[in-house]
Design a protein around this motif. Structure first.
Motif, short mmCIF file in Angstrom:
data_model
loop_
_atom_site.label_atom_id
_atom_site.label_comp_id
_atom_site.label_asym_id
_atom_site.label_seq_id
_atom_site.Cartn_x
_atom_site.Cartn_y
_atom_site.Cartn_z
N LYS A 140 0.84 -1.20 0.00
CA LYS A 140 0.00 0.00 0.00
C LYS A 140 0.87 1.25 0.00
O LYS A 140 1.85 1.34 0.75
CB LYS A 140 -0.91 0.02 1.23
N GLY A 141 0.49 2.22 -0.82
CA GLY A 141 1.19 3.48 -0.85
C GLY A 141 0.48 4.53 -0.02
O GLY A 141 -0.30 4.21 0.89
N ALA A 142 0.71 5.79 -0.35
CA ALA A 142 0.11 6.90 0.39
C ALA A 142 -1.42 6.80 0.36
O ALA A 142 -2.01 6.50 -0.68
CB ALA A 142 0.57 8.22 -0.21
N HIS A 143 -2.04 7.04 1.50
CA HIS A 143 -3.51 7.05 1.63
C HIS A 143 -4.14 5.71 1.27
O HIS A 143 -5.34 5.66 0.94
CB HIS A 143 -4.11 8.17 0.79
N GLY A 144 -3.38 4.64 1.24
CA GLY A 144 -3.93 3.34 0.91
C GLY A 144 -3.97 3.04 -0.58
O GLY A 144 -4.56 2.04 -0.99
N GLY A 145 -3.38 3.90 -1.38
CA GLY A 145 -3.35 3.69 -2.83
C GLY A 145 -2.23 2.74 -3.23
O GLY A 145 -1.69 2.00 -2.41
N TRP A 268 -10.71 3.69 -14.64
CA TRP A 268 -11.26 2.35 -14.90
C TRP A 268 -11.44 1.53 -13.64
O TRP A 268 -12.16 0.54 -13.63
CB TRP A 268 -10.37 1.61 -15.90
N LYS A 269 -10.78 1.90 -12.57
CA LYS A 269 -11.01 1.26 -11.27
C LYS A 269 -11.55 2.26 -10.25
O LYS A 269 -11.36 2.07 -9.04
CB LYS A 269 -9.72 0.60 -10.78
N ALA A 270 -12.17 3.33 -10.73
CA ALA A 270 -12.74 4.36 -9.86
C ALA A 270 -11.69 4.86 -8.87
O ALA A 270 -11.98 5.05 -7.69
CB ALA A 270 -13.98 3.82 -9.12
N ASN A 271 -10.48 5.09 -9.38
CA ASN A 271 -9.39 5.51 -8.50
C ASN A 271 -9.22 7.03 -8.45
O ASN A 271 -8.21 7.52 -7.93
CB ASN A 271 -8.08 4.84 -8.90
N ASP A 409 -6.02 -1.45 -6.68
CA ASP A 409 -5.97 0.02 -6.74
C ASP A 409 -6.93 0.54 -5.68
O ASP A 409 -8.14 0.50 -5.89
CB ASP A 409 -6.35 0.49 -8.14
N TYR A 410 -6.41 0.99 -4.54
CA TYR A 410 -7.23 1.28 -3.36
C TYR A 410 -8.04 0.02 -3.04
O TYR A 410 -7.47 -1.05 -2.93
CB TYR A 410 -8.11 2.51 -3.57
#
Length: 482
Positions: A140-145, A268-271, A409-410
């Protein structure tokens, strides 16, 4: 461009649509038109554009006032025109790169429309422009992304300014998959396989994940942004309570403008939660243009030529200023969805019944009434209180292994994709000269897109496989009318 008779008077458009804001006529409908619970021609009440042909996705809301039309025209200009390398005589458009995919927003969203992968019938060496490859590594990256690749970041840029190496090249090969309908009619799908070559800064990190993404058409995005969050959450709750396989879920993502976690509805993944955050991110990631939200170039420490490259605006300010960025966002927010075609046609009506019987509407939710835009200064009050017909639930769904990219993705997992809107699908060929659909453009038309469905949508696909040729024709006529 083809116009309905009532729009012909006084309408003059340039080939690129750059005069649209100044010439698009004002016209209205009665309250009964906009309040209908059954869709006719209107896709967005008085914000519907009655246009087909090359500029069908490039029209502003017809009900914009003069000041808004002027702002639309300015945003249109910065959306379409190329950015140039720094230093340059023009400081208003310099700062391209150092790495980039396109030189303008319109380079991927040609005529505000949909991109396509390279045509494999012309060979497989052509580099894609409107198809990018997202990158990440497990974790997981910043803010859970996503966690970006430590050397190449979160996407591959296959072009660069002078003196800087492109990050790499994309190779695509296709695998033919054969099948047939219940009536014996054969079909062939082509599954793409992606590989990155000529990587300029060494190999990707172990476990690196790739996800191809095509540029979607933009008409109506400002109205999608104004769908009340409660309605989208209600879609998920209703599906969770149902006994069927459809179990959509919302994505929660970081929004750079809200500086908070918001419900995802773009990408496409509502990111991406808002048009503003999507646009600022694309300026940096796709064109290499910094902004207040993204003040630093997307160069990693390993990419020393990228780090040392000259900056736009003489390195003293973001390469796109806040006012210009806001105009580009406003421009997209006020692109009007096109009116339906052939709405009263008997074949279309038959197709609509089949669409319902196949349970397509379980995910492709037909209609909403919009609320307020998330950032009113970046949109128009005309987006609010409109009955719209986009045919999407804006939720993530498991679409099966054939479409899976294996890249989270999230909250989206590697098999989930957001339900894309269907409005305007029948005009893509008019605008962009192709019919490529799905997240990487692998489907050549609506029927192939359905045949790629799996997972939660397997039942809908199976019902279509059982349809006769005439029923399939009617179903496609309905979808193409939207």
């Amino acid at each position: 461009m083809k116009l309905r008779p009532r729009q012909k008077v006084g309408l003059v458009l340039s080939a690129a649509g750059t005069l649209a804001a100044l010439t698009w006529p004002l016209w209205g409908h009665t309250d009964s038109d906009t309040a209908k619970s059954v869709q006719g021609e209107l896709t967005a009440g008085q914000s519907t554009a009655f246009a087909t042909g090359r500029n069908a996705f490039s029209m502003p809301f017809p009900n914009l006032d003069d000041e808004e039309r002027a702002r639309f025209a300015v945003g249109n200009s910065f959306f379409r025109r190329n950015w140039v390398e720094a230093p340059a005589s023009t400081t208003a458009r310099d700062g391209l790169g150092p790495h980039f995919i396109a030189r303008s927003c319109g380079g991927c969203h040609v005529q505000d429309g949909r991109g396509a992968p390279p045509d494999f019938r012309k060979g497989l060496r052509e580099q894609p422009v409107a198809l990018l490859i997202r990158l990440s590594i497990p974790g997981k990256g910043a803010h859970g992304g996503v966690m970006p690749d430590p050397v190449y970041g979160d996407q591959l840029n296959n072009a660069a300014i002078q003196g800087v190496q492109p990050e790499g090249q994309i190779q695509i090969r296709y695998q033919a998959l054969h099948g047939q309908f219940a009536d014996g009619t054969p079909y062939t799908l082509y599954k793409p396989h992606y590989q990155l070559t000529q990587l300029a800064y060494g190999p990707l990190a172990p476990g690196a994940m790739l996800s191809p993404r095509i540029a979607p058409q933009l008409a109506g995005v400002g109205l999608l942004e104004a769908i009340p969050e409660a309605d989208i959450v209600a879609n998920a709750a209703a599906q969770a309570a149902s006994s069927g396989p459809i179990k959509g879920q919302v994505n929660r993502v970081w929004d750079d403008f809200a500086q908070d976690m918001r419900l995802g509805r773009f990408g496409w993944k509502a990111n991406q939660a808002s048009l503003a955050s999507q646009t600022a991110g694309a300026f940096l990631g796709d064109i290499g243009i910094t902004s207040t939200q993204h003040p630093d170039e997307a160069c990693t420490p390993t990419q020393k030529d990228c780090v040392a490259a000259p900056r736009g605006s003489q390195g003293k300010a973001p390469e796109i200023d806040d006012r210009t960025l806001s105009d580009v966002i406003f421009y997209q927010a006020t692109l009007a969805p096109a009116a339906r075609r052939n709405a009263s046609d008997a074949l279309v009506a038959r197709g609509q019944a089949l669409f319902t019987q196949a349970h397509c509407a379980a995910c492709h939710t037909p209609s909403y009434t919009t609320g307020a835009a998330p950032f009113p200064r970046l949109s128009s009050p005309k987006v609010q209180g409109v009955r719209i017909w986009p045919y999407t639930d804006l939720l993530l769904h498991d679409m099966g292994p054939a479409l899976a990219d294996g890249r989270p993705d999230y909250a989206a997992n590697g098999r989930q994709w957001k339900t894309p809107p269907l409005w305007g699908v029948g005009l893509i060929h008019d605008v962009n000269g192709h019919r490529r659909l799905l997240h990487d453009g692998r489907a050549n038309g609506v029927l192939e897109a359905i045949l790629w469905h799996g997972g939660e949508a397997q039942g809908a696909k199976d019902r279509v496989l059982q349809m006769t040729a005439q029923e399939r024709k009617a179903l496609l006529a309905f979808v193409d009318s939207l």
